[in-house]
Design an enzyme around this catalytic site. Structure first.
Site: not given
Ligand code: PNS
Length: 163
Positions: A18, A42, A91, A129
């Site tokens: 990022h 969530k 990517r 991530s």
């Protein structure tokens, strides 16, 4: 005319992939807004507030990088900000299908906004991530794949969970 770009995402957590895209975007556009989706999952590992804090600290010396949050439709946020461009990182080919769908859906929702894809430096093409969280939580090394501040915050999270 000055160009404002929005780089949206969950950034849970921010990776060096990022950071690489944001730095490239900051060279290309007059201003780039890193826009963090609130309520993306969530139960994100880092709260929106923590994710914003991290990104602001990492980009504190880059005046044309702004960090913000959004919810609801991305195109509505982009229009509200009077931005012209959505930046997304690509990517690998595996990213392409979903990104293509999102770009075309966003174009259908607002055809004045253009999506631009940027490729990160090749050493970051396998980082996500999700993988960072998995590897770190299982005791693996993520050094060099995320900003040092993220590493520190990950360590603090794990310590808080297993004191
Ligand atoms: O980091 P991510 O999870 O790949 O980011 C995905 C994100 C936040 C860009 C996407 O989920 C999004 O734009 N969400 C906002 C809701 C929206 O506009 N959905 C329609 C997209 S076509």
């Amino acid at each position: 005319m000055s160009t404002l770009a929005v780089y949206p995402g969950s950034f849970d957590p921010l990776t060096n992939g990022h950071v690489d895209i944001i730095s490239r975007g900051a060279r290309l556009f007059d201003r780039i807004v890193v826009a963090m989706l609130v309520n993306a999952e969530k139960a994100p590992l880092f709260t929106a507030h923590e994710r914003v804090d991290i990104a602001r600290a990492v980009f504190k010396d880059q005046p044309n990088v702004e960090v913000d949050t959004f919810d609801g439709l991305l195109v509505d946020y982009v229009q509200r900000r009077k931005a012209q461009v959505i930046v997304r990182g690509l990517r690998a080919i595996s990213d392409f299908e979903f990104e293509f769908q999102m770009a075309l859906m966003n174009r259908r929702l607002n055809d004045k906004i253009e999506t631009i894809f940027m490729m990160p430096a090749e050493q970051y093409t396998y980082i996500s991530s999700r993988l960072i969280k998995e590897v770190f939580s299982l005791g693996g090394r993520v050094h060099g794949l995320v900003p040092e501040l993220v590493e520190t915050r990950l360590r603090e999270k794990v310590m808080a969970r297993n004191p």
